[in-house]
Design a protein around this motif. Sequence first.
Motif, PDB file in Angstrom:
ATOM      1  N   ILE B  21       0.847  -1.215   0.000  1.00  0.00           N
ATOM      2  CA  ILE B  21       0.000   0.000   0.000  1.00  0.00           C
ATOM      3  C   ILE B  21       0.873   1.252   0.000  1.00  0.00           C
ATOM      4  O   ILE B  21       0.758   2.126   0.856  1.00  0.00           O
ATOM      5  N   LEU B  22       1.781   1.313  -0.953  1.00  0.00           N
ATOM      6  CA  LEU B  22       2.631   2.494  -1.084  1.00  0.00           C
ATOM      7  C   LEU B  22       2.401   3.122  -2.460  1.00  0.00           C
ATOM      8  O   LEU B  22       2.111   2.429  -3.426  1.00  0.00           O
ATOM      9  N   GLY B  23       2.563   4.440  -2.509  1.00  0.00           N
ATOM     10  CA  GLY B  23       2.540   5.115  -3.803  1.00  0.00           C
ATOM     11  C   GLY B  23       1.214   5.070  -4.516  1.00  0.00           C
ATOM     12  O   GLY B  23       1.147   4.910  -5.734  1.00  0.00           O
ATOM     13  N   ILE B  24       0.127   5.206  -3.765  1.00  0.00           N
ATOM     14  CA  ILE B  24      -1.186   5.096  -4.374  1.00  0.00           C
ATOM     15  C   ILE B  24      -1.551   6.369  -5.128  1.00  0.00           C
ATOM     16  O   ILE B  24      -2.196   6.303  -6.164  1.00  0.00           O
ATOM     17  N   CYS B 108       5.548   7.335  -1.929  1.00  0.00           N
ATOM     18  CA  CYS B 108       6.036   6.582  -0.773  1.00  0.00           C
ATOM     19  C   CYS B 108       6.846   5.368  -1.185  1.00  0.00           C
ATOM     20  O   CYS B 108       7.635   4.867  -0.397  1.00  0.00           O
ATOM     21  N   ILE B 194      -7.074  -5.828  -5.461  1.00  0.00           N
ATOM     22  CA  ILE B 194      -6.607  -6.347  -4.170  1.00  0.00           C
ATOM     23  C   ILE B 194      -7.414  -7.578  -3.773  1.00  0.00           C
ATOM     24  O   ILE B 194      -6.869  -8.588  -3.314  1.00  0.00           O
TER      25      ILE B 194
END
Lengths: 202, 207
Positions: B21-24, B108, B194
């Motif tokens: 869950i990074l860089g969304i 992120c 997801i």
Amino acid sequence: METLNLFIRSIFIDNMVFAFFFGMCSYIAVSKSVKTALGLGAAVTFVMTMTVPLNYLLNEYVLAPNALVEGVDLSFLTFIVFIAVIASFVQLVEMVVEKYSPSLYNQLGIFLPLIAVNCAIMGGSLFMQQKVVSGEIDGLWQSIVYGVGSGLGWWLAIVMMAAIRERLQYSHIPAGLKGPGIAFIITGLMGIAFMIFSGIKL
Amino acid sequence: MSNLKNLTGPLSSNNPVIVQILGICSALAVTVKMEPAFVMGLSVMVVTAFANLVMSLLRNGIPSRIRIIVQLVVIAALVILVDQFLKAFVYDVSKQLSVYVGLIITNCIIMGRVEAYALGNKPWDSFLDGIGNGLGYAAILLIVAFFRELFGSGTLFDIRIIPESWYIANGGFYSNVGIMLFPPMALIIVGVIIWVHRSFNKDLQEK
């Protein structure tokens, strides 16, 4: 009137989360309890209120073409200057919070220093620069209003999300959707709800 | 070939977007069409790889108190290079990406990988880790963009896929799903990705 329009527009219509997905990383990760969400939202709003006008001044008097020295365009330095201002400001906020509210400091944990890389804050400054070019933001006062508005919009989004997620703990969600999956879908639905504001003519 | 894990892990089981869950932020905003999504994925891959490489080379020389500032300076310098490059060679796409190129700095994924991997590993491994995570990010971007462009505009990479004669305007039965072009659909598509991903990888499911 124009300033008021800018304020309302930046909270609801151009909401940082629902219209531009800014600050999603911390938005998904910290929205598990309303209390923490309130704290982080306040910190983000404060940092945005301060950094957008600061960056506005830098943009106006240093970075824009012909601003510092006649015939020199420093605008390629924008990213590095903006991020330096934001990072040093966040460091300051971190020290203040640690001193005066240790409990909030412990709750926010790693996410406090990560405000520096919260896209909402960098995005606010970059959008401010675009809006100066397009004439939507004129003068320091309006840049402050834009900073406050965008921050409040983000705050509103994360608190609403946290409230929904608190209730979600009691519902039966398919195993694969638990956690981030359902959070994304809820944010999408909230985004659709927020799209009604774009029908309002200001 | 233990390095291979650095490359393939982030593609699925440790994907930066749907698992870490990074860089969304940027993942969602640039996915209306395939082309900007492709360019964005490539840019992030380059920046992640080189940021990892540089920080891994510097890792023993930086006091940990000031490392965030150093990381930001390294990343910002790399992003400026990418931004100038895009403006020079693919100006149209760089206009479409607008502020999101600048936002690679605050993506992120890059900070996350530098903090979590590059600061504790050798330069070559870190470089591969950067490439792998960039690829994982680009893969998700392309999947989301595929659905949004195909159903939203009926094209892929601006090449028409759904024939003109199908459209109602030309006497057919089909019309574009307009809501695909709006931001909320990107979120819902990622949510569904997801879901699908976790139903195949049971160990990632929560509780």
